[in-house]
Design a protein around this motif. Structure first.
Motif, mmCIF file in Angstrom:
data_model
loop_
_atom_site.group_PDB
_atom_site.id
_atom_site.type_symbol
_atom_site.label_atom_id
_atom_site.label_comp_id
_atom_site.label_asym_id
_atom_site.label_seq_id
_atom_site.Cartn_x
_atom_site.Cartn_y
_atom_site.Cartn_z
ATOM 1 N N HIS A 69 0.818 -1.216 0.000
ATOM 2 C CA HIS A 69 0.000 0.000 0.000
ATOM 3 C C HIS A 69 0.848 1.260 0.000
ATOM 4 N N LYS A 70 2.129 1.078 -0.279
ATOM 5 C CA LYS A 70 3.049 2.211 -0.337
ATOM 6 C C LYS A 70 2.543 3.252 -1.338
ATOM 7 N N GLY A 71 2.629 4.518 -0.943
ATOM 8 C CA GLY A 71 2.231 5.552 -1.885
ATOM 9 C C GLY A 71 0.923 6.228 -1.509
ATOM 10 N N LYS A 72 0.255 5.742 -0.481
ATOM 11 C CA LYS A 72 -0.981 6.389 -0.017
ATOM 12 C C LYS A 72 -0.769 6.725 1.455
ATOM 13 N N LYS A 73 -0.731 7.981 1.747
ATOM 14 C CA LYS A 73 -0.448 8.444 3.106
ATOM 15 C C LYS A 73 -1.379 7.773 4.117
ATOM 16 N N GLY A 74 -0.799 7.330 5.225
ATOM 17 C CA GLY A 74 -1.620 6.714 6.266
ATOM 18 C C GLY A 74 -1.348 5.237 6.440
ATOM 19 N N SER A 75 -0.932 4.581 5.358
ATOM 20 C CA SER A 75 -0.580 3.163 5.456
ATOM 21 C C SER A 75 0.786 3.074 6.137
ATOM 22 N N VAL A 76 0.857 2.275 7.196
ATOM 23 C CA VAL A 76 2.082 2.173 7.985
ATOM 24 C C VAL A 76 2.377 0.702 8.251
ATOM 25 N N TRP A 77 3.655 0.314 8.130
ATOM 26 C CA TRP A 77 3.979 -1.110 8.306
ATOM 27 C C TRP A 77 5.355 -1.288 8.902
ATOM 28 N N MET A 78 5.626 -2.530 9.299
ATOM 29 C CA MET A 78 6.973 -2.900 9.730
ATOM 30 C C MET A 78 7.623 -3.690 8.608
ATOM 31 N N ARG A 79 8.955 -3.702 8.579
ATOM 32 C CA ARG A 79 9.616 -4.559 7.605
ATOM 33 C C ARG A 79 9.329 -6.012 7.966
ATOM 34 N N ALA A 80 9.301 -6.871 6.973
ATOM 35 C CA ALA A 80 8.945 -8.279 7.201
ATOM 36 C C ALA A 80 9.858 -8.908 8.248
ATOM 37 N N LYS A 81 11.166 -8.579 8.193
ATOM 38 C CA LYS A 81 12.078 -9.214 9.151
ATOM 39 C C LYS A 81 11.818 -8.729 10.567
ATOM 40 N N THR A 82 11.349 -7.480 10.697
ATOM 41 C CA THR A 82 10.975 -6.985 12.029
ATOM 42 C C THR A 82 9.753 -7.747 12.529
ATOM 43 N N PHE A 83 8.772 -7.872 11.647
ATOM 44 C CA PHE A 83 7.517 -8.486 12.075
ATOM 45 C C PHE A 83 7.682 -9.983 12.361
ATOM 46 N N TYR A 84 8.638 -10.596 11.663
ATOM 47 C CA TYR A 84 8.991 -11.998 11.937
ATOM 48 C C TYR A 84 9.377 -12.137 13.420
#
Ligand code: ZN
Length: 243
Positions: A69-84
Motif C-alpha cells: 500500500h506504499k504511496g498512499k499516506k496513512g498506510s504504515v507497516w513494519m519490515r517483514a524481518k521486524t515483524f517476523y
C-alpha cells in the motif's frame, strides 16, 4: 474467555489453554472503508472464536506488513524481518508463561512472513503448537462462495465492505462506494512488484458495490465457524509431527 481487561489473577484461575493473537493492518482501504478495517475484522472474529474456545485473547496488533500500500499516506507497516521477530517474541513469551497452544489470526491477507515465523516455531519447539488462521483462506469454502457474488475479493472489496457494514456500519462511507469497484487485470502476485495504488485507481481490488450488511453477518459467522474447525483440526491432528 479472558482478555487484557481482566486481571492476571482471573487469567490464572480461568483454565485457558489457548492464547489467541489477532493481527490487523494499518492501510488505505479505498475511498469508503477506514484504515483500521483489517484491525476491526481480526479483533471481532478473534473475540468470537476466543469465547467459544475459552482462550486468552491478546489485544489485536494494529500494524503489521503492508508494503503493497506504499504511496498512499496513512498506510504504515513494519519490515517483514521486524515483524517476523515480533510474532516469534510474542509467541515465545506466551510459551514461557505456560501456553503450549497459540493461535495467530490474520485479518490482513498480506502477512506472508507469518508462515515461516510459525513454521520455525513449530519445528524448533516440539512442546509448542502454533496455528495460523488467515481469513482469506476461507474465501473458497462452499458457504462463502454461496454468500459472495464476486470472485475477485482481495481488498476493500465485497467481502471486506460487507463485513464492515455488519461490524461497524458507522465507519463505512456509503456515498463513496459508487465508482469504487476496480479489479486489476493482473494476478495478485503483482503486489510483489508494485503497490496496489498503482494497479487500482481507487485503491480497491474487488467490487465493494456488491457489499451488504446481510452478507457481512453471514461472512462473519462463516469466518468464526471455519476458524474454530480449522484450529481444532490443527491441534488434534498435528501433535508430534515435528518431533
Ligand atoms: Zn483489508
Amino acid at each position: 474467555m479472558i482478555d487484557f481487561t481482566n486481571t492476571a489473577d482471573e487469567l490464572a484461575s480461568a483454565g485457558c489453554e489457548i492464547a489467541i493473537l489477532p493481527i490487523g493492518a494499518l492501510e488505505q482501504h479505498g475511498p469508503h472503508l477506514p484504515m483500521c478495517t483489517d484491525y476491526m475484522v481480526a479483533k471481532s472474529v478473534a473475540e468470537a472464536v476466543a469465547k467459544k474456545l475459552n482462550a486468552y485473547l491478546l489485544p489485536t496488533l494494529p500494524i503489521s506488513t503492508s508494503y503493497e500500500h506504499k504511496g498512499k499516506k496513512g498506510s504504515v507497516w513494519m519490515r517483514a524481518k521486524t515483524f517476523y521477530s515480533v510474532i516469534q517474541d510474542i509467541v515465545l513469551n506466551l510459551k514461557e508463561q505456560g501456553f503450549s497452544k497459540v493461535v495467530i489470526m490474520l485479518g490482513h491477507g498480506g502477512i506472508f512472513v507469518s508462515t515461516p515465523a510459525i513454521r520455525e516455531l513449530n519445528a524448533d519447539y516440539p512442546d509448542l503448537r502454533v496455528a495460523k488462521v488467515d481469513f482469506l483462506q476461507f474465501l473458497g469454502v462452499p458457504e462463502m462462495l454461496k454468500t459472495l457474488e464476486c470472485r475477485d475479493n482481495l481488498h476493500a472489496c465485497e467481502y471486506e465492505t460487507s463485513l464492515m457494514l455488519y461490524l461497524a456500519e458507522e465507519m463505512v462511507k456509503k456515498d463513496k462506494i459508487d465508482g469504487a469497484d476496480f479489479v486489476p487485470d493482473v494476478p495478485r502476485d503483482f503486489l510483489n512488484y508494485c503497490s496496489i495504488v498503482k494497479l487500482s485507481k481507487t485503491g480497491v481490488w474487488g467490487k465493494p458495490s456488491l457489499g451488504t450488511k446481510e452478507k457481512g453477518e453471514k461472512v462473519f459467522r462463516i469466518l468464526v465457524d471455519e476458524s474454530i474447525q480449522y484450529i481444532e483440526k490443527i491441534f488434534s491432528q498435528t501433535e508430534g509431527y515435528f518431533d
